[in-house]
Design a protein around this motif. Structure first.
Motif, mmCIF file in Angstrom:
data_model
loop_
_atom_site.group_PDB
_atom_site.id
_atom_site.type_symbol
_atom_site.label_atom_id
_atom_site.label_comp_id
_atom_site.label_asym_id
_atom_site.label_seq_id
_atom_site.Cartn_x
_atom_site.Cartn_y
_atom_site.Cartn_z
ATOM 1 N N GLN A 186 56.171 55.541 -31.911
ATOM 2 C CA GLN A 186 55.969 56.925 -32.332
ATOM 3 C C GLN A 186 55.714 57.797 -31.115
ATOM 4 O O GLN A 186 55.708 57.332 -29.988
ATOM 5 C CB GLN A 186 54.779 57.002 -33.294
ATOM 6 C CG GLN A 186 53.487 56.466 -32.709
ATOM 7 C CD GLN A 186 52.381 56.365 -33.744
ATOM 8 O OE1 GLN A 186 52.640 56.444 -34.935
ATOM 9 N NE2 GLN A 186 51.150 56.177 -33.300
ATOM 10 N N GLY A 187 55.519 59.091 -31.403
ATOM 11 C CA GLY A 187 55.276 60.009 -30.304
ATOM 12 C C GLY A 187 56.555 60.446 -29.624
ATOM 13 O O GLY A 187 57.667 60.243 -30.132
ATOM 14 N N ASN A 188 56.413 61.044 -28.470
ATOM 15 C CA ASN A 188 57.547 61.621 -27.755
ATOM 16 C C ASN A 188 58.274 60.574 -26.905
ATOM 17 O O ASN A 188 57.698 59.563 -26.513
ATOM 18 C CB ASN A 188 57.070 62.756 -26.835
ATOM 19 C CG ASN A 188 56.484 63.916 -27.635
ATOM 20 O OD1 ASN A 188 56.860 64.136 -28.780
ATOM 21 N ND2 ASN A 188 55.561 64.639 -27.033
ATOM 22 N N ILE A 189 59.512 60.878 -26.610
ATOM 23 C CA ILE A 189 60.258 60.087 -25.626
ATOM 24 C C ILE A 189 59.747 60.506 -24.256
ATOM 25 O O ILE A 189 59.783 61.695 -23.916
ATOM 26 C CB ILE A 189 61.764 60.355 -25.736
ATOM 27 C CG1 ILE A 189 62.280 59.963 -27.126
ATOM 28 C CG2 ILE A 189 62.530 59.590 -24.653
ATOM 29 C CD1 ILE A 189 63.723 60.381 -27.380
ATOM 30 N N PRO A 190 59.265 59.566 -23.449
ATOM 31 C CA PRO A 190 58.675 59.972 -22.146
ATOM 32 C C PRO A 190 59.728 60.535 -21.197
ATOM 33 O O PRO A 190 60.763 59.887 -20.951
ATOM 34 C CB PRO A 190 58.083 58.663 -21.609
ATOM 35 C CG PRO A 190 58.849 57.577 -22.299
ATOM 36 C CD PRO A 190 59.201 58.118 -23.658
ATOM 37 N N PRO A 191 59.507 61.717 -20.652
ATOM 38 C CA PRO A 191 60.470 62.300 -19.690
ATOM 39 C C PRO A 191 60.669 61.440 -18.449
ATOM 40 O O PRO A 191 61.697 61.543 -17.780
ATOM 41 C CB PRO A 191 59.832 63.647 -19.331
ATOM 42 C CG PRO A 191 58.897 63.949 -20.469
ATOM 43 C CD PRO A 191 58.393 62.624 -20.949
ATOM 44 N N SER A 192 59.684 60.561 -18.162
ATOM 45 C CA SER A 192 59.788 59.723 -16.958
ATOM 46 C C SER A 192 60.967 58.781 -17.010
ATOM 47 O O SER A 192 61.346 58.206 -15.976
ATOM 48 C CB SER A 192 58.501 58.900 -16.786
ATOM 49 O OG SER A 192 58.315 58.010 -17.895
#
Length: 1009
Positions: free
Chosen positions: A440-446
């Motif tokens: 869950q949560g956001n896809i990490p931009p890293s």
């Protein structure tokens, strides 16, 4: 005395001239010498000093010609046969073309012939038999054809035969058993067939036997297991059968390589392996091996262990005990135990495996619990696959140590939490697969830092937020970007156009909105684009026409408006286009994909018009036409419209009062409107007034008629609901809602529906399907149904394919649909067979539709058919996928035995499961359907015994049926395991067909898929 001396000088001079001329002809046959290996071959120095030449000092005759690995291009001159003192000819690893010259047979002194890794064609010269001193024959890695010449059997000094990597045919030659000096045979990567002859056991000094990647079959000669000199035994990718002797590694104490992968060996791993201290490479993959893996702690030289695609383990807590002892194997580089039955949790000691370990594959098992933090200690890993298990919890932070990781597969588990930002530190990744978890949560931009990533699959999770634009700065993405089946919102960033090399892009089934960015036309390598199931609005961008390689495009179930761009018909390779259920309008193009009704889906766009006639769309209004009669017709049109409106209003009022009078309430389901409809009049006319002559079947909620519709070229099947029957209304709604959103090759496709009033002003509901010519599986399984239309019964090959077709359908319904679909009524009468005897599952009238997000279900009270419904349904349990698997298991057992689960012989607590279990596995022939097998073809001689490999196939099929019909629901197999095992069985059965020429007896469609 002086005369003799002069004679010797004369002979030497003649020999010098012969060798010099032969070498000169050799050089003339070379068309390219990029490394200038022959630069010294000139008259300025004696030929014995030329590069690559060794001469006999006394007579200055050439004894060795070695030009290996110089990329020489050309043919081998037949004049080489004049180098009669030659003992060693080595031109391996070049680019020689043409045939191997027969003149090599003149080289009576030749001991080593090395032509490896060239492009020689033709056959191996049979007159090499004259090279009686030959010890090494190496022609591997060429394009040689034909059989291994029988004449080679006379070369008594031959120690090595290396003919791997050619196109040799025929059987494994028995004459090889005469070559008593042989220590090595390599015939891998050819097309040899048949059995290994017993004569090979005459080779008492054999050390290396490599026969992999052929079509060899039968029982592997057990006598070879007693030749203690063997150090390497490689049998991979053949069709060998049989079990491995328990003392194998005691009788072969010097074995350091044992490869039997991709065969049909069965039974347990030999217990003697615990003492196989010389073993370095062990490959048992893709067989039918079972049981627990013994301790391998004494195999301290082992560097390669491959046990994948077997049946090791028993889903128990002790299955992975052997991993604890592998920590003593300090040289391990590769460990794969994928696709077995290993259960329990992964021991923390996994982190103490060899520091040299580069590949660890644990996927496709039943391993549960959390991923041990200690696994992060394996810092040399470049591949880690733990996909399709039952892991839960989060990704350990120790994964951040995997600085060399290139392939990371965690899909198909129950992992949760956030995708950790440190994933961006794994800069060497080229594949990241997190599909089907609960992240869950956001896809990490890293993730942008993974600049070598080619394959990224984050689909089927619970990811939210917007798609970070950074993901489109991973310019290396070329194979796949799959973000589908999440809860992503916002727009599709215009940076998507930066992925110029992406082949497959899927952001379907999210909450994305806004316009489809025109920059998507910059993704010039795209072949598959899936944007369906979102809320995209605006128009279809014309820039899509720039995607010249686009094959599949799905824009369905969005809010797109405007017209379909004409330029889309110019995408010449487009094979599938779905724009259904949008708000599109205007004229449909006629060329390209739009010219084939089987390749385009347009329903749910009520304002589309035109197109080819087979699309059955209304004609488009003629624009700009100002006819002189126009105004005259306008008044008439208004009057007609008013009259028509009054008639419709009257009709609606009549229906309302009729319904109210009869207290008949239909279930409101707006989703039905997404299906195209047909009129009652069309159905009445197409079925000859629902004539009994057109009746082809009846079920719980109605009858099925064969008919023809004006809108369809082929016959259709019309299922008319009996609305007097309780539950029929809801059955209609359920079947509509299920079938409108699912698509699979083994499902009966719904064409349209009808919800109207009949001529008696009674409510009428019907579903229209493609007509399946060969009727139901029920009609084929039971003789009382056979007629002139079905003159034959189903043989084993057909039944195996039908079982696989049905299993494939269940796998789709249970694993791949946006909403889980539970069929609830799987039985032979609901399986239809088309012209090619491909099975199609039908009748979703009591199916259960489970929402992935809310858990809501849609079903009706009835829970299946007696005999096929699982016992827990009778005790009030909720319907489940376990119930479908029970029905599938019963269907399998019925197909194999020819007995219905309601057969009158089953009384006093007896049932089909127990009937089979009593005879399993040794007496199956007593319970087989007599129509299933041709005994003359599949029995062994005069004994009433099945051919062993046919019996193994049947045992495996009965085993699946028995496990699926276990009383305890959670002990039944799931669709993933069933489909995997069935495909293994089909592969084995196809081998039986080819090996025993049983096509006519047991079916020829077995290997089609």
């Amino acid at each position: 005395m002086s005369f003799g001396t002069n004679k010797t000088v004369a002979v030497a001079a003649l020999g010098n001239q012969t060798d010099h001329l032969a070498l000169h002809k050799f050089k003339e046959s070379i068309s390219s010498d990029p490394n200038k290996a022959l630069e010294s071959w000139n008259s300025s120095i004696h030929f014995c000093k030329w590069h690559g030449i060794t001469c006999k000092p006394m007579h200055e005759r050439v004894t060795k010609l070695n030009l290996e690995g110089y990329h020489l291009h050309g043919s081998l001159s037949p004049h080489v046969g004049n180098l009669t003192f030659l003992t060693n000819l080595n031109i391996g690893n070049n680019d020689f073309l043409g045939e191997i010259p027969e003149e090599l047979g003149r080289l009576l002194q030749l001991q080593q012939l090395d032509l490896i890794n060239n492009s020689f064609a033709g056959e191996i010269p049979s007159n090499l038999t004259y090279c009686s001193n030959l010890k090494g024959l190496n022609v591997g890695g060429n394009n040689v054809i034909g059989k291994i010449p029988i004449e080679i059997g006379s070369l008594k000094k031959l120690q090595l035969i290396n003919v791997w990597g050619n196109n040799l045919t025929g059987g494994f030659p028995s004459f090889i058993g005469n070559l008593s000096s042989l220590i090595g045979i390599a015939v891998t990567y050819n097309n040899l067939k048949g059995e290994i002859p017993q004569e090979i056991c005459n080779l008492k000094n054999i050390r290396r036997l490599h026969v992999g990647e052929n079509n060899l079959s039968g029982m592997f000669p057990s006598c070879l297991y007693n030749i203690s000199s063997l150090t390497q035994l490689s049998l991979t990718e053949n069709k060998f059968i049989g079990s491995l002797p328990s003392n194998l590694f005691n009788t072969l104490p010097n074995l350091n390589m044992f490869q039997i992968g991709k065969n049909q060996f069965f039974g347990s791993m030999p217990i003697s392996i615990v003492n196989a201290s010389s073993l370095q490479l062990l490959d048992l993959a893709q067989n039918y091996l079972v049981g627990q893996v013994p301790s391998l702690e004494k195999l301290q030289d082992l560097y390669w262990l491959n046990l994948e695609d077997n049946y090791f383990g028993n889903n128990s807590t002790i299955d992975l005990e052997f991993l604890k002892y592998l920590t003593n194997c300090s040289k391990l580089e590769v460990v794969s135990i994928c696709n077995n039955k290993f259960g329990g949790s992964l021991p923390n000691s996994i982190g103490s495996l060899s520091t040299q370990l580069t590949e660890l594959c644990l996927g496709g098992n039943l391993i549960s619990g959390k991923i041990p933090v200690e696994i992060g200690n394996l810092v040399e890993l470049i591949l880690l696959a733990i996909d399709f298990n039952h892991f839960e919890g989060i990704i350990p932070t120790s994964f951040g140590k995997f600085q060399k990781m290139q392939y990371l597969a965690l899909s198909g588990n129950k992992l949760s939490g956030y995708i950790p930002p440190f994933i961006g530190n794994l800069s060497q990744l080229f594949k990241l697969d997190l599909y089907r978890n609960m992240f869950q949560g956001n896809i990490p931009p890293s993730i942008e830092n993974c600049q070598k990533l080619q394959y990224l699959d984050l689909s089927h999770n619970k990811l939210s937020g917007t798609i970070p634009s950074e993901i489109f700065h991973i310019f290396s993405l070329s194979n796949l970007l799959n973000l589908s089946h999440n809860f992503l919102s916002g727009s599709l960033p215009r940076e998507v156009g930066l992925l110029k090399n992406i082949d497959w892009l899927d952001v379907s089934e999210n909450h994305l909105s806004g316009d489809i960015p025109t920059t998507i036309g910059d993704c010039t390598a795209l072949e598959y684009l899936h944007l369906q199931g979102n809320s995209f609005n605006g128009t279809i961008p014309s820039s899509l026409a720039s995607l010249e390689g686009l094959q599949h495009l799905d824009l369905s179930r969005n809010r797109l408006s405007g017209s379909i761009p004409d330029v889309m018909q110019n995408i010449s390779v487009l094979e599938y286009l779905n724009v259904s259920f949008n708000m599109l309008e205007g004229e449909v193009p006629k060329n390209g994909v739009f010219g084939n009704v089987t390749k385009v889906e347009l329903i749910g766009n009520n304002k589309l018009c035109g197109g080819i006639l087979l699309l059955h769309l209304p004609p488009c209004p003629i624009k700009g036409r100002k006819d002189t009669k126009h105004h005259k017709f306008m008044l008439v049109a208004v009057i007609v419209s008013v009259v028509f409106f009054l008639l419709i209003l009257s009709f609606i009022i009549t229906i309302y009062w009729v319904r109210k009078r009869n207290n008949k309430r239909s279930i409101d389901s707006p989703t039905i409107d997404q299906l195209a409809t047909v009129s009652y009049q069309d159905l009445h006319h197409g079925t000859n007034g629902f004539s009994s002559r057109n009746l082809i079947g009846s079920g719980s909620f109605g009858s099925v008629y064969k008919g023809n519709l004006v809108s369809e070229n082929n016959a259709v099947a019309v299922k008319v609901l009996n609305l007097q029957k309780k539950g029929a209304h809801k059955s209609f709604i359920v079947e509509c809602n299920v079938l409108k959103n699912i698509r699979h090759r083994n499902l009966v496709k719904i064409l349209t529906c009808c919800s109207s009033i009949d001529y008696k002003v009674q409510e009428f509901k019907a579903l229209v399907f493609y007509y399946i010519k060969n009727g139901s599986l029920e009609q084929w399984l039971h003789p009382e149904f056979l007629n002139e239309e079905h003159p034959k019964t189903l043989d084993l090959g057909h039944r195996l394919n039908i079982i696989i077709d049905v299993a494939s359908t269940l796998h789709y319904l249970h694993q791949e649909c946006e909403q889980l679909v539970i069929h609830c009524d799987l039985k032979p009468s609901n399986v239809l067979l088309d012209d090619d005897m491909v099975a199609h599952v039908t009748d979703f009238g009591i199916a259960k539709l489970v929402s992935a997000t809310s858990g809501n279900t849609s079903t009706i009270g009835i829970k299946g058919t007696v005999g096929y419904a699982p016992p827990e349904y009778g005790m009030g349990s909720e319907v489940s996928t376990y119930g479908d698997m029970y029905s599938f298991g019963i269907l399998m057992l019925e197909m194999l035995t020819g007995r219905r689960p309601t057969d009158e012989v089953f009384e006093d607590g007896q049932n089909l499961h127990n009937f089979v279990a009593i005879s399993f596995p040794d007496n199956l022939i007593n319970i087989l359907d007599p129509h299933l097998l041709s005994r003359d073809a599949v029995e062994d001689g005069n004994n009433e015994n099945l051919i062993p490999t046919v019996k193994e196939c049947l045992v495996s099929l009965f085993r699946i049926g028995l496990i699926c019909t276990i009383e305890s629901p959670k002990e039944r197999m799931n669709t993933v395991d069933v489909t995997r095992e069935l495909n293994i069985i089909r592969k084995a059965f196809l081998a039986v067909i080819k090996a025993n020429k049983l096509d006519d007896a047991v079916g020829s469609r077995c290997g089609d898929s």
